[in-house]
Design a protein around this motif. Structure first.
Motif, PDB file in Angstrom:
ATOM      1  N   LEU A  69       0.823  -1.213   0.000  1.00  0.00           N
ATOM      2  CA  LEU A  69       0.000   0.000   0.000  1.00  0.00           C
ATOM      3  C   LEU A  69       0.855   1.260   0.000  1.00  0.00           C
ATOM      4  CD1 LEU A  69      -2.755  -1.171   2.510  1.00  0.00           C
ATOM      5  CD2 LEU A  69      -3.046  -0.755   0.048  1.00  0.00           C
ATOM      6  N   ARG A  70       1.951   1.243   0.737  1.00  0.00           N
ATOM      7  CA  ARG A  70       2.849   2.402   0.741  1.00  0.00           C
ATOM      8  C   ARG A  70       3.494   2.594  -0.629  1.00  0.00           C
ATOM      9  NH1 ARG A  70       7.169   1.916   5.154  1.00  0.00           N
ATOM     10  NH2 ARG A  70       7.668   4.018   4.430  1.00  0.00           N
ATOM     11  N   THR A  71       3.792   1.485  -1.301  1.00  0.00           N
ATOM     12  CA  THR A  71       4.355   1.574  -2.650  1.00  0.00           C
ATOM     13  C   THR A  71       3.342   2.159  -3.621  1.00  0.00           C
ATOM     14  OG1 THR A  71       5.773  -0.346  -2.216  1.00  0.00           O
ATOM     15  CG2 THR A  71       5.432   0.266  -4.516  1.00  0.00           C
ATOM     16  N   LEU A  72       2.102   1.707  -3.535  1.00  0.00           N
ATOM     17  CA  LEU A  72       1.060   2.247  -4.411  1.00  0.00           C
ATOM     18  C   LEU A  72       0.851   3.738  -4.159  1.00  0.00           C
ATOM     19  CD1 LEU A  72      -1.531  -0.689  -4.263  1.00  0.00           C
ATOM     20  CD2 LEU A  72      -0.044  -0.068  -6.181  1.00  0.00           C
ATOM     21  N   ASP A  73       0.936   4.159  -2.913  1.00  0.00           N
ATOM     22  CA  ASP A  73       0.817   5.591  -2.597  1.00  0.00           C
ATOM     23  C   ASP A  73       1.945   6.383  -3.244  1.00  0.00           C
ATOM     24  OD1 ASP A  73      -1.504   5.359  -1.126  1.00  0.00           O
ATOM     25  OD2 ASP A  73      -0.482   5.250   0.823  1.00  0.00           O
ATOM     26  N   ALA A  74       3.138   5.791  -3.276  1.00  0.00           N
ATOM     27  CA  ALA A  74       4.297   6.491  -3.841  1.00  0.00           C
ATOM     28  C   ALA A  74       4.161   6.708  -5.346  1.00  0.00           C
ATOM     29  CB  ALA A  74       5.571   5.708  -3.542  1.00  0.00           C
ATOM     30  N   LEU A  75       3.308   5.937  -6.014  1.00  0.00           N
ATOM     31  CA  LEU A  75       3.129   6.069  -7.463  1.00  0.00           C
ATOM     32  C   LEU A  75       2.259   7.266  -7.842  1.00  0.00           C
ATOM     33  CD1 LEU A  75       2.310   2.345  -8.420  1.00  0.00           C
ATOM     34  CD2 LEU A  75       4.556   3.405  -8.205  1.00  0.00           C
ATOM     35  N   LYS A  76       1.504   7.791  -6.911  1.00  0.00           N
ATOM     36  CA  LYS A  76       0.427   8.734  -7.227  1.00  0.00           C
ATOM     37  C   LYS A  76       0.859  10.046  -7.898  1.00  0.00           C
ATOM     38  CE  LYS A  76      -2.872   6.851  -3.926  1.00  0.00           C
ATOM     39  NZ  LYS A  76      -3.647   7.035  -2.681  1.00  0.00           N
ATOM     40  N   PRO A  77       2.067  10.560  -7.663  1.00  0.00           N
ATOM     41  CA  PRO A  77       2.427  11.802  -8.367  1.00  0.00           C
ATOM     42  C   PRO A  77       2.435  11.675  -9.889  1.00  0.00           C
ATOM     43  CG  PRO A  77       3.849  11.501  -6.464  1.00  0.00           C
ATOM     44  CD  PRO A  77       3.051  10.245  -6.608  1.00  0.00           C
ATOM     45  N   PHE A  78       2.540  10.460 -10.419  1.00  0.00           N
ATOM     46  CA  PHE A  78       2.454  10.270 -11.875  1.00  0.00           C
ATOM     47  C   PHE A  78       1.154   9.562 -12.207  1.00  0.00           C
ATOM     48  CE2 PHE A  78       3.430   7.601 -15.709  1.00  0.00           C
ATOM     49  CZ  PHE A  78       3.448   8.658 -16.615  1.00  0.00           C
ATOM     50  N   SER A  79       0.270  10.243 -12.889  1.00  0.00           N
ATOM     51  CA  SER A  79      -1.055   9.699 -13.204  1.00  0.00           C
ATOM     52  C   SER A  79      -1.082   8.967 -14.539  1.00  0.00           C
ATOM     53  CB  SER A  79      -2.094  10.818 -13.208  1.00  0.00           C
ATOM     54  OG  SER A  79      -1.754  11.807 -14.174  1.00  0.00           O
ATOM     55  N   GLY A  80       0.054   8.917 -15.238  1.00  0.00           N
ATOM     56  CA  GLY A  80       0.116   8.183 -16.492  1.00  0.00           C
ATOM     57  C   GLY A  80       0.210   6.684 -16.266  1.00  0.00           C
ATOM     58  N   ARG A  81       0.544   5.972 -17.318  1.00  0.00           N
ATOM     59  CA  ARG A  81       0.522   4.503 -17.306  1.00  0.00           C
ATOM     60  C   ARG A  81       1.744   3.933 -16.581  1.00  0.00           C
ATOM     61  NH1 ARG A  81      -1.757   1.314 -21.824  1.00  0.00           N
ATOM     62  NH2 ARG A  81      -2.175  -0.761 -20.967  1.00  0.00           N
ATOM     63  N   TRP A  82       1.489   3.049 -15.628  1.00  0.00           N
ATOM     64  CA  TRP A  82       2.527   2.259 -14.975  1.00  0.00           C
ATOM     65  C   TRP A  82       2.374   0.820 -15.459  1.00  0.00           C
ATOM     66  CZ3 TRP A  82       6.170   4.158 -11.472  1.00  0.00           C
ATOM     67  CH2 TRP A  82       5.928   5.435 -10.933  1.00  0.00           C
ATOM     68  N   ILE A  83       3.468   0.218 -15.943  1.00  0.00           N
ATOM     69  CA  ILE A  83       3.430  -1.176 -16.385  1.00  0.00           C
ATOM     70  C   ILE A  83       4.453  -1.964 -15.569  1.00  0.00           C
ATOM     71  CG2 ILE A  83       3.741  -2.765 -18.311  1.00  0.00           C
ATOM     72  CD1 ILE A  83       2.851  -0.557 -20.174  1.00  0.00           C
ATOM     73  N   PHE A  84       3.965  -2.924 -14.782  1.00  0.00           N
ATOM     74  CA  PHE A  84       4.807  -3.719 -13.896  1.00  0.00           C
ATOM     75  C   PHE A  84       4.980  -5.124 -14.449  1.00  0.00           C
ATOM     76  CE2 PHE A  84       3.353  -0.428 -11.008  1.00  0.00           C
ATOM     77  CZ  PHE A  84       4.475  -0.181 -10.219  1.00  0.00           C
ATOM     78  N   LEU A  85       6.227  -5.546 -14.596  1.00  0.00           N
ATOM     79  CA  LEU A  85       6.548  -6.894 -15.053  1.00  0.00           C
ATOM     80  C   LEU A  85       6.985  -7.748 -13.862  1.00  0.00           C
ATOM     81  CD1 LEU A  85       7.171  -8.583 -17.790  1.00  0.00           C
ATOM     82  CD2 LEU A  85       9.558  -8.146 -17.145  1.00  0.00           C
ATOM     83  N   PRO A  86       6.373  -8.908 -13.627  1.00  0.00           N
ATOM     84  CA  PRO A  86       6.882  -9.808 -12.585  1.00  0.00           C
ATOM     85  C   PRO A  86       8.283 -10.311 -12.929  1.00  0.00           C
ATOM     86  CG  PRO A  86       4.612 -10.346 -13.138  1.00  0.00           C
ATOM     87  CD  PRO A  86       5.087  -9.380 -14.180  1.00  0.00           C
ATOM     88  N   GLY A  87       9.194 -10.263 -11.933  1.00  0.00           N
ATOM     89  CA  GLY A  87      10.562 -10.723 -12.136  1.00  0.00           C
ATOM     90  C   GLY A  87      10.831 -12.002 -11.363  1.00  0.00           C
ATOM     91  N   ASN A  88      12.090 -12.296 -11.104  1.00  0.00           N
ATOM     92  CA  ASN A  88      12.394 -13.542 -10.390  1.00  0.00           C
ATOM     93  C   ASN A  88      12.134 -13.430  -8.886  1.00  0.00           C
ATOM     94  OD1 ASN A  88      14.821 -11.825 -10.482  1.00  0.00           O
ATOM     95  ND2 ASN A  88      15.828 -13.474  -9.379  1.00  0.00           N
ATOM     96  N   HIS A  89      12.250 -12.219  -8.317  1.00  0.00           N
ATOM     97  CA  HIS A  89      11.954 -12.041  -6.892  1.00  0.00           C
ATOM     98  C   HIS A  89      10.444 -11.969  -6.635  1.00  0.00           C
ATOM     99  CE1 HIS A  89      15.814 -11.264  -4.704  1.00  0.00           C
ATOM    100  NE2 HIS A  89      16.250 -11.166  -5.947  1.00  0.00           N
ATOM    101  N   ASP A  90       9.695 -11.461  -7.605  1.00  0.00           N
ATOM    102  CA  ASP A  90       8.239 -11.302  -7.432  1.00  0.00           C
ATOM    103  C   ASP A  90       7.493 -11.960  -8.590  1.00  0.00           C
ATOM    104  OD1 ASP A  90       8.917  -9.514  -9.435  1.00  0.00           O
ATOM    105  OD2 ASP A  90       8.375  -7.720  -8.311  1.00  0.00           O
ATOM    106  N   ALA A  91       7.846 -13.210  -8.854  1.00  0.00           N
ATOM    107  CA  ALA A  91       7.264 -13.947  -9.980  1.00  0.00           C
ATOM    108  C   ALA A  91       5.740 -14.037  -9.862  1.00  0.00           C
ATOM    109  CB  ALA A  91       7.869 -15.348 -10.049  1.00  0.00           C
ATOM    110  N   ALA A  92       5.093 -14.190 -11.012  1.00  0.00           N
ATOM    111  CA  ALA A  92       3.626 -14.216 -11.073  1.00  0.00           C
ATOM    112  C   ALA A  92       3.099 -15.605 -10.698  1.00  0.00           C
ATOM    113  CB  ALA A  92       3.158 -13.824 -12.460  1.00  0.00           C
ATOM    114  N   LEU A  93       3.238 -15.958  -9.436  1.00  0.00           N
ATOM    115  CA  LEU A  93       2.702 -17.217  -8.932  1.00  0.00           C
ATOM    116  C   LEU A  93       1.187 -17.095  -8.741  1.00  0.00           C
ATOM    117  CD1 LEU A  93       5.395 -17.793  -6.138  1.00  0.00           C
ATOM    118  CD2 LEU A  93       5.476 -18.576  -8.517  1.00  0.00           C
ATOM    119  N   ALA A  94       0.545 -18.234  -8.443  1.00  0.00           N
ATOM    120  CA  ALA A  94      -0.908 -18.196  -8.220  1.00  0.00           C
ATOM    121  C   ALA A  94      -1.240 -17.248  -7.074  1.00  0.00           C
ATOM    122  CB  ALA A  94      -1.415 -19.610  -7.942  1.00  0.00           C
ATOM    123  N   HIS A  95      -0.449 -17.324  -6.003  1.00  0.00           N
ATOM    124  CA  HIS A  95      -0.588 -16.374  -4.896  1.00  0.00           C
ATOM    125  C   HIS A  95       0.698 -15.569  -4.840  1.00  0.00           C
ATOM    126  CE1 HIS A  95      -1.802 -14.609  -1.094  1.00  0.00           C
ATOM    127  NE2 HIS A  95      -0.609 -14.927  -0.602  1.00  0.00           N
TER     128      HIS A  95
END
Length: 373
Positions: A69-95
């Motif tokens: 939630l703190r990370t999402l708050d930090a994004l707010k000054p830029f209202s344009g498009r944010w594109i996040f790619l899952p990497g090896n530390h935060d891979a797109a697992l089921a959970h």
């Protein structure tokens, strides 16, 4: 037809910094989120069309909800498009951190690129082709599909991936989730935005690592930066501006003490005295010093530890060479002087297994003497 975006990666929000204890470590963790706010403000000021995060935005899929939630708050000054790619530390697992983010309810301008499908927008000017990781180590190349991906006629093709470029990364890099060095050419990419290597680096034609925006280790690899990328068309050369955004500066210093004094160590520390509170320092000491200089060194290092954000000292290669003045300062006669002479003889004999203990004992005696105890 131009497309401008900000390329960043390897935020590793939630990184524990276990080797930096106490408040200093906590402040390093907090700064990583603060630096995301700096990136968001930069993106807004520079008028980019999107921010591409090329993997490892989070240090693991187990970070706490409040960190997300703190990370999402930090994004707010830029209202344009944010594109996040899952990497090896935060891979797109089921959970994963990404499934939890979706459950929290995402703003419309945040895209989680966890599927290998083209991401369109920007009035048809550009298409982002993501190669998300669904596990820490992928056995297959996640960018292979880029080559045959259908995109609108004339659109600028930008690849987004996380891993090691085959045959290109320095030998010290961990070779995992391999990406062909020719991917940008075979897929007709105007730019391939990569994460995994923590320094800013053009690794192959039209292929760049942005590095981590907040330095996190003692390595000279051009970290603490983001890229502002301008693409004037599908075949135009990329224009990349590296912009510093990091707060903390990490330094690895070595001092060889050859003249019996600690002056070389103090000069090494003084060379980075400016903005000392922002510096994370590793100091390795080698050589020999007198007991008086060893005592002076301890006092000076204690002062520097309070001035720097963090100072780690490796003095395993430092040894004491007691002078006659040192020994006279301890005691001029009697039992104490006899004990000192014996310790000096033991300390000066490298083949003696008790040499190291003798040096420590001499140092402790000297410190006690100087402290008046």
């Amino acid at each position: 037809m131009a497309f401008r975006f900000l390329h960043t990666a390897d935020w590793q929000i939630g990184k524990p910094f276990g080797n930096v204890p106490g408040d200093a470590g906590a402040e390093l963790r907090a700064q990583r989120i603060a630096t995301i706010g700096t990136i968001a403000r930069l993106a807004a000021t520079r008028g980019v069309d999107a921010v591409l995060v090329a993997g490892d935005a989070f240090d693991s899929n187990e970070v706490q909800d409040r960190t997300i939630l703190r990370t999402l708050d930090a994004l707010k000054p830029f209202s344009g498009r944010w594109i996040f790619l899952p990497g090896n530390h935060d891979a797109a697992l089921a959970h994963s951190v990404w499934s939890r983010m979706r459950q929290m309810g995402l703003e419309a301008n945040i895209t989680i690129a966890d599927k290998p499908v083209p991401i369109e927008g920007w009035d048809g000017r550009a298409v982002v082709l993501p190669g998300p990781l669904s596990r820490r180590r992928e056995s297959l190349d996640q960018t292979e599909w880029f080559d045959a991906a259908a995109t609108p006629e004339g659109a600028i093709r930008v690849g987004l991936a996380h891993g090691s470029v085959a045959n290109r990364l320095p030998g010290v890099a961990e070779a995992s989730n391999e990406i062909p060095e020719t991917r940008a050419q075979t897929a007709g990419l105007a730019y391939l935005a990569l994460g995994d290597w923590h320094g800013s680096l053009k690794i192959a034609p039209k292929t760049w690592y942005s590095g981590t925006p907040e330095t996190d280790r003692h390595r000279a690899n051009s970290s603490g930066l983001v890229h502002i990328v301008d693409l004037d068309g599908p075949d135009a050369p990329e224009r990349v501006e590296t912009v510093p955004v990091g707060h903390y500066q990490w330094h690895q210093l070595e001092a060889q003490l050859l003249d019996g004094t600690c002056q070389a160590a103090l000069e090494a520390l003084s060379s980075i005295e400016s903005e000392a509170a922002r510096r994370v320092v590793s100091l390795t000491l080698r050589g020999g010093v007198s007991l008086a200089e060893r005592y002076r060194l301890g006092t000076e290092l204690s002062s520097w530890q309070h001035r720097f954000h963090h100072l780690d000292i490796d003095d395993a290669g430092l040894f004491e060479e007691p002078t006659e003045d040192d020994l006279d300062a301890l005691d001029s006669s009697g039992f104490v002087r006899l004990a000192v002479d014996r310790l000096k003889a033991q300390a000066g004999n490298p083949s003696n297994p008790a040499a190291a203990s003798a040096r420590v004992a001499l140092r402790m005696m000297y410190v006690d003497h100087m402290s008046g105890t």
